[in-house]
Design an enzyme around this catalytic site. Structure first.
Site, short mmCIF file in Angstrom:
data_model
loop_
_atom_site.label_atom_id
_atom_site.label_comp_id
_atom_site.label_asym_id
_atom_site.label_seq_id
_atom_site.Cartn_x
_atom_site.Cartn_y
_atom_site.Cartn_z
N SER A 39 0.83 -1.19 0.00
CA SER A 39 0.00 0.00 0.00
C SER A 39 0.87 1.25 0.00
CB SER A 39 -0.90 0.01 1.24
OG SER A 39 -1.78 -1.09 1.23
N ALA A 50 -6.35 2.69 1.76
CA ALA A 50 -7.77 2.95 1.96
C ALA A 50 -8.05 3.36 3.40
CB ALA A 50 -8.58 1.71 1.60
N HIS A 52 -10.26 -3.65 -3.90
CA HIS A 52 -10.27 -4.70 -4.92
C HIS A 52 -11.66 -4.83 -5.56
CE1 HIS A 52 -6.26 -5.22 -3.70
NE2 HIS A 52 -6.47 -6.00 -2.66
#
Length: 258
Positions: A57, A110, A148
């Site tokens: 990430s 996220a 995703h």
């Protein structure tokens, strides 16, 4: 030379490594071992420097930049779209601040961006990313943060989108949202040559879309071919092959905010 490559167990990352998995690219005397795994696990492994090359990430990169170099390709960048928060009914931002949200890991981009929206202390519970949709649908969580391919299938489960983090980031910064990146460990020799092979794999997938997409479907958790193609197109594009000026500005802005 053995190079272990960690990639998310989802269609877009699988699409990018199809050529490595099937020998459709010159390996230049590297031996590749592909390691598909949950992105939160890959983030945790990166903290240890476990793999030679790995997806991780964007939010985790500042924690490992002393050990890993950022590769100039392989990034997942959402141009006006990205991870979403879903619920069984419409909710405001104030509503979200008052409940516990199921999230796909505290090291994910996220999670970090949602904290920018709601405040860093929002109530949350971490789960593997592929369990969150069912957790919300079945009432065990009031809302969930989807990454995703869940971004495409939530409506089929009777859920509604209450926040799109890619949209929020675009309105906030005017830039696309850098979500995932690929990195190479600094002690790996022949890094420039290795980078060329990895880029060749991405390009091979784009040149042989049908074969690469069929391979990627094995990581799609029952996603239909058309939806898998749509998801891959969202996150494997020109910014994946090269960040470009806009992508680099987006990374700089993200790092400035974290």
């Amino acid at each position: 030379m053995l190079i272990r490559i960690g990639h998310s167990a989802d269609p877009d990352d699988a699409f990018m490594v199809w050529a490595l998995a099937t020998g459709h690219v010159d390996a230049r005397e590297f031996e590749f071992e592909l390691v598909p795994e949950d992105i939160q696990v890959l983030n945790e492994w990166a903290l240890e420097g476990r793999l030679e090359v790995t997806a991780l990430s964007m939010a985790t990169y500042p924690l490992v930049r002393d050990r890993y170099d950022l590769l100039p390709h392989g990034a997942s960048i959402g141009a006006g779209y990205g991870p979403i928060v879903v619920a069984r009914e419409e909710m405001s931002l104030d509503d979200l601040r008052a409940i516990e949200i199921a999230v796909p890991g505290r090291l994910t981009t996220a999670f970090r961006v949602l904290g920018m929206v709601l405040g860093p202390d929002f109530a949350h519970r971490a789960l593997p990313f592929d369990r969150i949709l069912d957790e919300v649908k079945d009432g065990r969580a009031d809302a969930g943060l989807l990454i995703h391919e869940g971004q495409l299938t939530y409506a089929d489960e009777g859920l509604v989108k209450v926040l799109d983090l890619g949209e929020w980031w675009l309105l906030e910064t005017g830039l696309p949202l850098p979500l995932g990146v690929n990195v190479v460990r600094r002690d790996v020799p022949r890094r420039d040559e290795l980078s060329d092979v990895l880029l060749a794999s991405i390009n091979a997938g784009l040149e042989h879309r049908e074969e690469a997409t069929t391979y990627a479907l094995g990581f799609a958790r029952d996603l239909a071919y058309d939806d898998a193609t749509r998801f891959i197109d969202m996150y494997v594009n020109e910014l994946t092959c090269d960040y470009g000026d806009e992508g680099r500005k987006a990374v700089e802005e993200f790092l400035r905010r974290v």
